[in-house]
Design a protein around this motif. Structure first.
Motif, PDB file in Angstrom:
ATOM      1  N   PHE A 241      28.979   8.388  24.209  1.00  0.00           N
ATOM      2  CA  PHE A 241      28.079   7.212  24.798  1.00  0.00           C
ATOM      3  C   PHE A 241      28.141   5.706  24.168  1.00  0.00           C
ATOM      4  N   ASN A 242      29.899   5.370  24.185  1.00  0.00           N
ATOM      5  CA  ASN A 242      30.411   4.644  23.980  1.00  0.00           C
ATOM      6  C   ASN A 242      31.095   3.202  25.200  1.00  0.00           C
ATOM      7  N   TYR A 243      29.878   3.339  25.921  1.00  0.00           N
ATOM      8  CA  TYR A 243      29.378   2.613  27.035  1.00  0.00           C
ATOM      9  C   TYR A 243      29.631   0.980  26.450  1.00  0.00           C
ATOM     10  N   PRO A 244      29.943   0.492  27.304  1.00  0.00           N
ATOM     11  CA  PRO A 244      29.221  -1.788  27.930  1.00  0.00           C
ATOM     12  C   PRO A 244      28.061  -1.386  28.149  1.00  0.00           C
ATOM     13  N   TYR A 245      26.628  -1.211  27.261  1.00  0.00           N
ATOM     14  CA  TYR A 245      25.473  -0.764  27.906  1.00  0.00           C
ATOM     15  C   TYR A 245      24.769  -2.253  28.470  1.00  0.00           C
ATOM     16  N   ILE A 246      23.633  -1.884  29.558  1.00  0.00           N
ATOM     17  CA  ILE A 246      23.149  -3.915  29.872  1.00  0.00           C
ATOM     18  C   ILE A 246      22.441  -4.540  28.665  1.00  0.00           C
ATOM     19  N   GLU A 247      21.317  -3.402  28.313  1.00  0.00           N
ATOM     20  CA  GLU A 247      20.713  -3.850  26.850  1.00  0.00           C
ATOM     21  C   GLU A 247      21.548  -4.761  25.977  1.00  0.00           C
ATOM     22  N   THR A 248      23.100  -4.037  25.786  1.00  0.00           N
ATOM     23  CA  THR A 248      24.037  -4.460  24.571  1.00  0.00           C
ATOM     24  C   THR A 248      24.805  -5.515  25.591  1.00  0.00           C
ATOM     25  N   LEU A 249      24.705  -5.859  25.872  1.00  0.00           N
ATOM     26  CA  LEU A 249      25.871  -7.021  27.003  1.00  0.00           C
ATOM     27  C   LEU A 249      24.770  -8.637  26.786  1.00  0.00           C
ATOM     28  N   VAL A 250      23.678  -8.046  27.154  1.00  0.00           N
ATOM     29  CA  VAL A 250      23.077  -9.681  27.368  1.00  0.00           C
ATOM     30  C   VAL A 250      22.163  -9.969  25.592  1.00  0.00           C
ATOM     31  N   ARG A 251      22.414  -9.877  24.952  1.00  0.00           N
ATOM     32  CA  ARG A 251      23.169 -10.178  23.451  1.00  0.00           C
ATOM     33  C   ARG A 251      23.695 -11.377  23.278  1.00  0.00           C
ATOM     34  N   TYR A 252      25.113 -11.111  24.431  1.00  0.00           N
ATOM     35  CA  TYR A 252      25.830 -12.021  23.828  1.00  0.00           C
ATOM     36  C   TYR A 252      25.186 -13.207  24.873  1.00  0.00           C
ATOM     37  N   LYS A 253      25.015 -14.054  24.584  1.00  0.00           N
ATOM     38  CA  LYS A 253      24.616 -15.940  24.874  1.00  0.00           C
ATOM     39  C   LYS A 253      25.313 -15.971  26.512  1.00  0.00           C
ATOM     40  N   ASN A 254      26.309 -16.144  26.136  1.00  0.00           N
ATOM     41  CA  ASN A 254      27.746 -16.773  27.214  1.00  0.00           C
ATOM     42  C   ASN A 254      27.543 -15.326  27.987  1.00  0.00           C
ATOM     43  N   VAL A 255      27.227 -14.561  28.030  1.00  0.00           N
ATOM     44  CA  VAL A 255      26.834 -13.465  29.256  1.00  0.00           C
ATOM     45  C   VAL A 255      25.849 -12.697  30.144  1.00  0.00           C
ATOM     46  N   HIS A 256      26.624 -13.029  31.265  1.00  0.00           N
ATOM     47  CA  HIS A 256      25.424 -13.072  32.439  1.00  0.00           C
ATOM     48  C   HIS A 256      25.255 -11.703  32.918  1.00  0.00           C
ATOM     49  N   VAL A 257      24.609 -10.358  33.466  1.00  0.00           N
ATOM     50  CA  VAL A 257      25.038  -9.407  33.568  1.00  0.00           C
ATOM     51  C   VAL A 257      24.471  -9.409  35.237  1.00  0.00           C
ATOM     52  N   LEU A 258      24.924  -8.420  36.313  1.00  0.00           N
ATOM     53  CA  LEU A 258      24.915  -7.875  37.500  1.00  0.00           C
ATOM     54  C   LEU A 258      25.103  -7.023  37.646  1.00  0.00           C
ATOM     55  N   TYR A 259      23.698  -6.307  38.117  1.00  0.00           N
ATOM     56  CA  TYR A 259      24.274  -4.079  38.363  1.00  0.00           C
ATOM     57  C   TYR A 259      23.451  -3.861  39.180  1.00  0.00           C
ATOM     58  N   ASP A 260      23.270  -2.859  39.831  1.00  0.00           N
ATOM     59  CA  ASP A 260      22.941  -2.826  41.782  1.00  0.00           C
ATOM     60  C   ASP A 260      22.045  -1.523  40.919  1.00  0.00           C
ATOM     61  N   GLU A 261      20.155  -2.126  40.976  1.00  0.00           N
ATOM     62  CA  GLU A 261      19.385  -1.600  41.129  1.00  0.00           C
ATOM     63  C   GLU A 261      19.072  -0.200  41.411  1.00  0.00           C
ATOM     64  N   ALA A 262      19.415  -0.274  42.939  1.00  0.00           N
ATOM     65  CA  ALA A 262      19.485   0.824  43.490  1.00  0.00           C
ATOM     66  C   ALA A 262      20.201   1.599  43.546  1.00  0.00           C
ATOM     67  N   CYS A 263      21.115   1.598  42.862  1.00  0.00           N
ATOM     68  CA  CYS A 263      22.850   2.388  42.024  1.00  0.00           C
ATOM     69  C   CYS A 263      22.725   3.864  43.588  1.00  0.00           C
ATOM     70  N   THR A 264      23.306   2.743  44.272  1.00  0.00           N
ATOM     71  CA  THR A 264      24.062   3.728  45.431  1.00  0.00           C
ATOM     72  C   THR A 264      25.153   4.788  44.466  1.00  0.00           C
ATOM     73  N   SER A 265      24.945   6.217  44.950  1.00  0.00           N
ATOM     74  CA  SER A 265      25.952   7.273  44.904  1.00  0.00           C
ATOM     75  C   SER A 265      27.168   6.881  44.713  1.00  0.00           C
ATOM     76  N   LYS A 266      27.968   7.658  44.041  1.00  0.00           N
ATOM     77  CA  LYS A 266      29.799   7.830  44.085  1.00  0.00           C
ATOM     78  C   LYS A 266      29.960   8.128  44.923  1.00  0.00           C
ATOM     79  N   ARG A 267      28.829   9.296  45.984  1.00  0.00           N
ATOM     80  CA  ARG A 267      29.409  10.128  47.408  1.00  0.00           C
ATOM     81  C   ARG A 267      28.508   9.662  48.220  1.00  0.00           C
ATOM     82  N   GLU A 268      27.546   8.531  48.423  1.00  0.00           N
ATOM     83  CA  GLU A 268      27.119   8.066  49.148  1.00  0.00           C
ATOM     84  C   GLU A 268      27.511   8.216  50.439  1.00  0.00           C
ATOM     85  N   LYS A 269      27.225   8.728  51.988  1.00  0.00           N
ATOM     86  CA  LYS A 269      27.660   9.491  53.110  1.00  0.00           C
ATOM     87  C   LYS A 269      27.556   8.074  54.034  1.00  0.00           C
ATOM     88  N   SER A 270      26.094   7.569  54.006  1.00  0.00           N
ATOM     89  CA  SER A 270      24.450   6.875  54.838  1.00  0.00           C
ATOM     90  C   SER A 270      26.335   5.211  54.901  1.00  0.00           C
TER      91      SER A 270
END
Length: 300
Positions: A241-270
């Protein structure tokens, strides 16, 4: 007067999911963020994207995902349930790796033809480039200079045992995202409170999402432990469970977090969905540049 280099970029991996961060970096290249960048850190597919960004070739690097890798006929082999079952037992009984992700194809794309990576431009760039890898002998993460032996560094950073393979044997390092870690927080974010950190995920890394896929993670630990040993397996389990969660990162004032809300699969074929993830990354990148005041809101 020279522009202050006050930005550090961290680019995470995720196989095909890496197309999102490729899109973000395309936006950064399009608006010439380079004079503001101090360092770029990459891991797995994120390291490959970072390399194409530093070479000023983000459009080429991005196209690899939706014009080449999506076809899967070489990079990620199509697997039937029968083949998966056979590989499972070969790993458990004979410690034979799955060998389903062909990194030699990635090496081929990056060293020849229209997708060839301009390594010379990377080496002459004033921007620091670090590739995070995992050392199986010490069971520790290391940061290698991405300007030295660039192609091999990129391949090593994407080699996830027992899944990925390359014909070049006896390579010391493996994928730097091989197990959950908050290493970037410790070694980058906390050490550079004076810099703006742009942290790019290729999926939505939250605690809830980790719980959702916990059974798959446990199976993954079993596979990797069989290949890398019991001590590795226990270390991975204790850090599950030792991931750098988005909830953790946004607490740092100097950090800007970007992520893909669509969560494309690692096995995406389309091809269409992969390209949409890329365009989403471009859009998110441009929105961030407006947020930090690098480009005015009306600039399209």
């Amino acid at each position: 007067m020279e522009t202050e280099r006050d930005i550090i970029i961290i680019v995470k991996g995720g196989t095909i999911q890496g197309v999102f961060s490729a899109g973000v970096l395309t936006a950064f290249e399009r608006h010439d963020l380079y004079p503001r960048i101090h360092s770029v850190y990459g891991v797995s597919s994120g390291a490959h994207n970072a390399a194409y960004f530093l070479a000023h070739q983000t459009k080429i690097g991005s196209s690899i995902y939706y014009e080449h890798l999506y076809k899967r006929h070489r990079f990620l082999k199509d697997l039937s349930p029968k083949i998966i079952w056979e590989k499972f037992w070969q790993l458990l009984i004979h410690k034979k790796p799955f060998d389903i992700i062909d990194l030699d194809y990635a090496r081929e794309l990056e060293t020849m033809g229209p997708t060839k990576l301009d390594v010379k431009t990377i080496r002459t760039s004033p921007i620091n480039f670090y590739v995070r890898v995992f050392n199986p002998e010490t069971l520790r993460l290391e940061y290698l200079d991405g300007k030295v032996d660039t192609i091999n560094r990129l391949i090593q950073s994407a080699k996830v045992p027992p899944y990925a393979y390359t014909k070049i044997k006896n390579e010391l390092y493996y994928d730097g995202g091989i197990m959950p870690t908050r290493d970037f927080i410790k070694n980058v974010i906390r050490k550079h409170p004076d810099k703006q950190i742009i942290y790019i995920f290729n999926d939505k890394k939250t605690l809830a999402r980790v719980f959702k896929y916990i059974l798959w993670d446990l199976l993954d630990i079993l596979f990797k432990a069989r290949y890398l040993g019991l001590i590795y397996g226990l270390k991975h389990l204790f850090n599950i469970f030792n991931y750098p969660y988005i909830e953790t990162l946004v607490r740092y004032k100097n950090v800007h977090v970007l992520y893909d809300e669509a969560c494309t699969s690692k096995r995406e074929k389309s091809q269409e969905r992969i390209y949409l993830s890329y365009k989403h990354g471009v859009s998110k990148g441009e929105k961030l540049l407006k947020k930090i005041g690098f480009i005015p809101p009306e600039d399209n």
